[in-house]
Design a protein around this motif. Structure first.
Motif, short mmCIF file in Angstrom:
data_model
loop_
_atom_site.label_atom_id
_atom_site.label_comp_id
_atom_site.label_asym_id
_atom_site.label_seq_id
_atom_site.Cartn_x
_atom_site.Cartn_y
_atom_site.Cartn_z
N ILE A 31 97.21 73.30 35.68
CA ILE A 31 96.75 74.68 35.55
C ILE A 31 95.34 74.73 34.93
N SER A 32 95.13 73.94 33.88
CA SER A 32 93.82 74.04 33.21
C SER A 32 92.71 73.39 34.03
N ARG A 33 93.09 72.42 34.88
CA ARG A 33 92.05 71.76 35.69
C ARG A 33 91.77 72.52 36.98
N ASP A 34 92.58 73.55 37.25
CA ASP A 34 92.45 74.25 38.53
C ASP A 34 91.14 75.04 38.56
N LYS A 35 90.19 74.56 39.36
CA LYS A 35 88.87 75.19 39.39
C LYS A 35 88.65 76.00 40.68
N ALA A 140 97.48 82.37 42.07
CA ALA A 140 98.52 83.13 41.37
C ALA A 140 99.90 82.63 41.77
N THR A 141 100.09 82.40 43.08
CA THR A 141 101.40 81.93 43.56
C THR A 141 101.70 80.54 43.00
N SER A 142 100.73 79.61 43.14
CA SER A 142 101.04 78.25 42.70
C SER A 142 101.22 78.17 41.19
N HIS A 143 100.42 78.94 40.45
CA HIS A 143 100.58 78.90 38.99
C HIS A 143 101.89 79.54 38.56
N SER A 144 102.31 80.57 39.28
CA SER A 144 103.56 81.21 38.85
C SER A 144 104.75 80.28 39.13
N LEU A 145 104.66 79.49 40.23
CA LEU A 145 105.70 78.49 40.47
C LEU A 145 105.72 77.45 39.35
N LEU A 146 104.52 77.01 38.98
CA LEU A 146 104.43 75.99 37.92
C LEU A 146 104.92 76.54 36.58
N GLN A 147 104.57 77.81 36.30
CA GLN A 147 105.01 78.42 35.03
C GLN A 147 106.53 78.57 35.03
N GLY A 148 107.08 78.90 36.20
CA GLY A 148 108.54 79.01 36.32
C GLY A 148 109.19 77.67 36.03
N GLU A 149 108.62 76.62 36.63
CA GLU A 149 109.15 75.26 36.41
C GLU A 149 109.05 74.90 34.92
N LEU A 154 111.24 73.83 29.51
CA LEU A 154 111.30 74.08 28.06
C LEU A 154 112.74 74.36 27.61
N LYS A 155 113.48 75.06 28.49
CA LYS A 155 114.89 75.33 28.17
C LYS A 155 115.69 74.02 28.13
#
Ligand code: ZN
Length: 233
Positions: A31-35, A140-149, A154-155
């Motif tokens: 996510i942070s490297r996504d330019k 937005a789509t790819s980051h939201s998938l990654l955030q979901g994962e 974390l759980k």
């Protein structure tokens, strides 16, 4: 209580926690490297600068064109005013008007070219704007998938940590300290199983006496080659 067995179980949980944490770190890095958005915005910025330059050139050409036309008018007015009678002076004026007319035509061509250039660049920036919107939506789509994962991970990690705490609570402090030290030294593997009377981690065979000790002793027993805690099931 067999400390080696419990440490081996603890290590299994720690391996899971480590794997989960690695993936979380990977996700954060992706996510942070996504330019992609920054790159698309930069392209628009560059295109805008080019448009500004083209517009500035056009304004300058217009100013120059006006000045040339004014000069032509002034000189022609002087020529036809009847006030200048000197043939040399008249010829010079005529010469100047002819040269100005050539420059005026060149200036007209340059303005036309500039206008076409501007049109192309404005079309380009429109496309870049559309591209940015697509990129924003993809990101937005790819980051939201990654955030979901990540939130799932974390759980899972929290569950494993609870399990780890329960397991650690049943171990002696001294065993835990040795385990913690070894896990750092041995790159995440402090306890090795004995398979076919050999250390599973380094492959070193055990003497019959060592094998006997590993199986029967309630004390921790270490591989004489790699130094890991040995565990026999
Ligand atoms: Zn070993």
């Amino acid at each position: 209580m067999n400390q080696a067995f419990h440490l081996y179980q603890l290590q299994k949980v720690d391996i899971q926690i480590n794997n989960i944490q690695s993936r979380i770190n990977e996700i954060d890095a992706i996510i942070s490297r996504d330019k992609r958005i920054a790159d698309a915005e930069e392209n628009i910025h560059i295109a805008r600068l080019a448009i500004d330059k083209t517009k500035k050139n056009l304004r300058e050409l217009e100013e120059t064109g006006k000045a040339i036309r004014l000069e032509i008018e002034t000189n022609e007015a002087a020529m036809y005013s009847g006030k200048i009678r000197n043939p040399k002076e008249l010829a010079d004026l005529q010469h100047k008007v002819n040269a100005d007319k050539k420059n005026r035509d060149k200036n007209d061509d340059a303005q036309l070219e500039g206008l076409m250039d501007l049109e192309i660049r404005e079309e380009e920036i429109k496309k870049l704007g559309e591209l940015l919107q697509r990129v924003q939506s993809e990101v937005a789509t790819s980051h939201s998938l990654l955030q979901g994962e990540k939130s799932q991970l974390l759980k899972q990690k929290a569950t494993f940590e609870t399990e780890r705490n329960a397991k650690a609570a049943s171990l002696q402090n001294e065993s835990l300290e040795i385990y913690s030290r070894l896990i750092k030294q041995k790159n995440g593997s402090a306890v090795a199983r004995v398979e076919d009377r050999a250390c599973e981690a380094c492959g070193a065979p055990l003497t019959p006496a060592e094998w006997q000790s590993v199986r029967s002793s309630s004390e921790l027993f270490f591989c004489s080659t790699c130094g890991r805690i040995l565990y026999a099931n």
